[in-house]
Design a protein around this motif. Structure first.
Motif, PDB file in Angstrom:
ATOM      1  N   ALA A  54       0.848  -1.181   0.000  1.00  0.00           N
ATOM      2  CA  ALA A  54       0.000   0.000   0.000  1.00  0.00           C
ATOM      3  C   ALA A  54       0.889   1.236   0.000  1.00  0.00           C
ATOM      4  N   ASP A  55       0.425   2.301  -0.618  1.00  0.00           N
ATOM      5  CA  ASP A  55       1.220   3.527  -0.680  1.00  0.00           C
ATOM      6  C   ASP A  55       1.565   4.041   0.714  1.00  0.00           C
ATOM      7  N   SER A  56       0.666   3.842   1.656  1.00  0.00           N
ATOM      8  CA  SER A  56       0.842   4.395   2.992  1.00  0.00           C
ATOM      9  C   SER A  56       1.992   3.740   3.765  1.00  0.00           C
ATOM     10  N   VAL A  57       2.427   2.566   3.338  1.00  0.00           N
ATOM     11  CA  VAL A  57       3.486   1.872   4.071  1.00  0.00           C
ATOM     12  C   VAL A  57       4.730   1.644   3.223  1.00  0.00           C
ATOM     13  N   ASN A  58       4.651   1.935   1.940  1.00  0.00           N
ATOM     14  CA  ASN A  58       5.784   1.709   1.039  1.00  0.00           C
ATOM     15  C   ASN A  58       7.011   2.458   1.553  1.00  0.00           C
ATOM     16  N   ASP A  64      -0.895   6.478  12.954  1.00  0.00           N
ATOM     17  CA  ASP A  64      -1.878   6.026  11.967  1.00  0.00           C
ATOM     18  C   ASP A  64      -1.715   4.549  11.610  1.00  0.00           C
ATOM     19  N   ASP A  65      -0.618   3.943  12.014  1.00  0.00           N
ATOM     20  CA  ASP A  65      -0.420   2.506  11.771  1.00  0.00           C
ATOM     21  C   ASP A  65      -1.117   1.652  12.825  1.00  0.00           C
ATOM     22  N   GLN A  68      -2.694  -7.129  17.590  1.00  0.00           N
ATOM     23  CA  GLN A  68      -2.849  -5.689  17.778  1.00  0.00           C
ATOM     24  C   GLN A  68      -1.508  -4.984  17.728  1.00  0.00           C
ATOM     25  N   VAL A  69      -1.459  -3.916  16.953  1.00  0.00           N
ATOM     26  CA  VAL A  69      -0.311  -3.019  16.927  1.00  0.00           C
ATOM     27  C   VAL A  69      -0.801  -1.638  17.332  1.00  0.00           C
ATOM     28  N   THR A  70      -0.206  -1.090  18.370  1.00  0.00           N
ATOM     29  CA  THR A  70      -0.578   0.231  18.849  1.00  0.00           C
ATOM     30  C   THR A  70       0.661   1.115  18.870  1.00  0.00           C
TER      31      THR A  70
END
Length: 122
Positions: A61-65, A89-90, A117-119
């Motif tokens: 995804a562009d948001s994580v590239n 935002d992740d 879960q990732v916080t």
């Protein structure tokens, strides 16, 4: 019976790194694309990254590239997601998924893990 089991989630601060792992069982996943998707509170589930086994093509995804790296370095049934420079935002539940294909693009995923879960805090 196919099972996908994720591990590695947790609470981290912005800028930290985290590695998720998913191990599949029930069959050999050489002809399967394995992927990570995530769902944040109040949002729809979204694609994060996918990887085929042979050839080991990837999609992000562009948001994580450039921040996340998906890989299958050990065997056909294990997929990792290395997440660097994490941002608030992740924050989401991250799911491992698999589908029968050698092409990373498109397609629905019939097999899912239970999620981890990732916080990410500021």
């Amino acid at each position: 019976q196919v099972q996908l089991v994720e591990s590695g989630g947790g609470l981290v601060q912005a800028g930290d790194s985290l590695r998720l792992s998913c191990t599949a069982s029930g069959r050999t996943f050489g002809n399967y694309v394995m992927a990570w998707l995530r769902q944040a509170p109040g949002k729809e589930r979204e694609f994060v990254a996918a990887v085929a086994w042979n050839p080991p093509t990837t999609a992000y995804a562009d948001s994580v590239n450039a921040r996340f790296t998906i890989s299958r370095p050990y065997d056909k049934n294990t997929v990792l997601l290395q997440m660097n420079d994490l941002k608030p935002d992740d924050t989401a539940v991250y799911y491992c998924a698999a589908r029968y294909s050698v092409v990373v693009g498109g397609g629905a995923y019939p097999y899912w893990g239970q999620g981890t879960q990732v916080t990410v805090s500021l």
